[in-house]
Design an enzyme around this catalytic site. Structure first.
Site, short mmCIF file in Angstrom:
data_model
loop_
_atom_site.label_atom_id
_atom_site.label_comp_id
_atom_site.label_asym_id
_atom_site.label_seq_id
_atom_site.Cartn_x
_atom_site.Cartn_y
_atom_site.Cartn_z
N HIS A 19 70.58 26.81 58.51
CA HIS A 19 69.43 25.94 58.35
C HIS A 19 69.61 24.59 59.03
CE1 HIS A 19 67.52 28.66 55.70
NE2 HIS A 19 68.46 28.60 54.80
N ASN A 35 64.55 29.12 43.22
CA ASN A 35 64.41 29.67 44.56
C ASN A 35 64.34 31.20 44.51
OD1 ASN A 35 64.35 29.02 47.37
ND2 ASN A 35 66.40 29.88 47.55
N LYS A 73 73.71 33.00 46.47
CA LYS A 73 72.99 32.26 45.42
C LYS A 73 72.23 33.21 44.49
CE LYS A 73 70.59 29.86 48.43
NZ LYS A 73 71.30 30.18 49.67
#
Ligand code: ADP
Length: 463
Positions: free
Chosen positions: A189, A143, A120
């Site tokens: 996650h 983020n 990302k």
């Protein structure tokens, strides 16, 4: 900073006062909202006690609260919702994240959103770089780096390039990305999402609300994303652009024999030999480059401008970052590699490696990296993982127990220069968390950089 005017005179609750929460609280305050802020961590509260009204949000009357701005780190469903979230929900209060607020405050700007399990940050930074090189008005954050609401207001003609974690994607009820990218999905996650299904649902959210003029860019090299691409084909109004480093993706962008191939519009055209993108080594980075190229083309950037910018991309710190080359030996900082999966990507890129590894080990250690051990000339072990890694390496890779990073680098440097092999690389790719010896991976990588600079200075003195 983007000032949030729409809550003027209304009460807004902000839960979580780390970087993004603080930015949101400040934007709201600047726009005249009455902010009630909270963080369960007393230290975070102490830091802002003079700036905001601090109230325990689990205990307030939620009836006249206009919105709850939630930090992505705070659970809103799994394993159980934060008590303030429960109260807000009971009172019918809207729950939002900072990306949503940015979207509402800057409705005329264009939005490019990037998500995926890996890559990302690299892809976000790369798209930002391509657009900036092409002269676009662009802000990069989310983020990665700058929180969304600390970015500059852009208005019409400007583009926000936003990295979105799965947690952030769960907090954007109405923001629709003009150009949305999903790079890849692998299990990650699950502690926060509870199940793979919930994680995938969150990631899919990147494509929600897209319109016909938009682009949905999807990596198709893993099974989950390939399925998502198939589903999108059955009803997504935006243009779907598949990305692959493994196969010729019809209508998409892919990599073939080390070339980036553009098949978005008719016949497939080789547009860039990826070896010339020096700061994007390895096929994982080629996936990032292909996706970024597709995004840039979708944003109207010419192919030549996009490929030139891919080649001039300076790279991100701590991700296979070339720190220096001293007498032919390259020093590479891959401190972000906190697990074997990430380290595998780096080991695959080089052939004569002096490998600094260790720290706080993750489950499974470095056993999955055995196929790459033949590339390692010597391993220099640090931190708590030392004995575990030594046992895995024993018999296949020579290693030294070095204790800390400074000793490991000195030993690796010494040996790499003594051996004198061409293409030698001193690689910090720890396959471990950093917390046993550092505050975070950034501090570990910064220390590596400092130490390499000292080696370079030492060379200058002795020369
Ligand atoms: P993220 O922001 O998703 O954590 P980064 O761009 O910071 O991703 O890259 C983190 C690490 O993940 C890199 O050091 C590399 O090891 C690995 N990586 C980067 N891009 C990819 C990709 N497309 N596929 C798989 N792994 C990747």
């Amino acid at each position: 900073m983007v000032v949030l005017e729409s809550y003027r005179g209304r009460r807004v609750a902000v839960l979580g006062l780390a970087k993004s929460g603080l930015a949101a609280a400040r934007s709201l305050l600047a726009g005249g909202a009455e902010v009630q802020a909270w963080d369960d961590n007393p230290k975070a509260r102490e830091a802002v006690v003079s700036e905001f009204a601090l109230v325990n949000l689990a205990e307030i009357d939620w009836r006249d609260v206009a919105a709850l701005v939630l930090s992505p780190g705070i659970p809103h469903s799994y394993p159980e919702p934060h008590p303030a979230v429960v109260r807000a929900r009971e009172a019918g209060v809207e729950i939002l994240g900072d990306l949503e607020l940015l979207g509402r405050a800057q409705p005329d700007a264009r939005y490019i959103g990037i998500t995926g399990t890996n890559g990302k940050s690299t892809t976000t930074a790369l798209i930002g770089h391509i657009l900036a090189e092409a002269g676009a008005r662009v802000e990069v954050g989310g983020n990665l780096g700058t929180p969304a609401l600390s970015l500059a207001p852009l208005g019409r003609g400007g583009t926000y390039v936003l990295e979105a974690s799965s947690f952030q994607l769960e907090l954007i009820p109405t923001l629709a990305f003009d150009i949305a990218l999903l790079l890849n999905v692998t299990p990650d996650h699950l502690d926060r999402h509870g199940s793979m299904e919930a994680y995938v649902t969150a990631k899919r959210r990147i494509f929600a609300g897209q319109e016909p003029g938009g682009a949905a860019i999807v990596g198709i090299d893993d099974e989950i994303c390939r399925d998502i691409c198939g589903e999108l084909r059955r009803g997504q109004p935006a243009r779907i652009i598949p990305i692959s480093v493994r196969e010729a993706a019809t209508g998409g962008v892919y990599v073939e024999s080390g070339w980036l191939v553009d098949a978005m519009n008719g016949p497939a055209t080789r547009v860039l030999e990826l070896a010339s993108a020096e700061r994007l080594p390895g096929s994982h980075n080629w996936q990032n480059a292909a996706a970024a190229y597709a995004a840039a083309r979708s944003a109207g950037i010419a192919a030549e401008a996009a490929t030139a910018a891919i080649c001039s991309f300076p790279g991100l710190a701590h991700r296979q970052e070339l720190v220096d080359t001293i007498d032919g030996v390259r020093y590479i900082n891959d401190s972000k590699a906190t697990n074997a999966d990430a380290t595998e990507k780096a080991l695959a890129c080089y052939s004569d490696i002096y490998w600094i590894a260790g720290g706080l080990p993750k489950e499974g250690g470095i056993a999955p990296l055995k196929p790459y051990f033949k590339r390692v000339r010597h391993a220099f072990l640090i931190g708590r993982a030392t004995e575990e890694f030594a046992a895995t390496l024993d018999g296949s890779v020579p290693f030294s127990r070095c204790g800390d990073l400074a000793k490991a680098l000195a030993a690796a440097h010494e040996q790499a220069h003594r051996d004198g092999v061409a293409d030698a690389v001193v690689l910090l790719s720890p396959a471990c968390a950093s917390y046993d010896q550092f505050a975070n991976f950034e501090q570990r990588g910064d220390r590596f950089r400092e130490l390499v600079a000292e080696l370079r200075a030492g060379r200058a003195h002795s020369a």
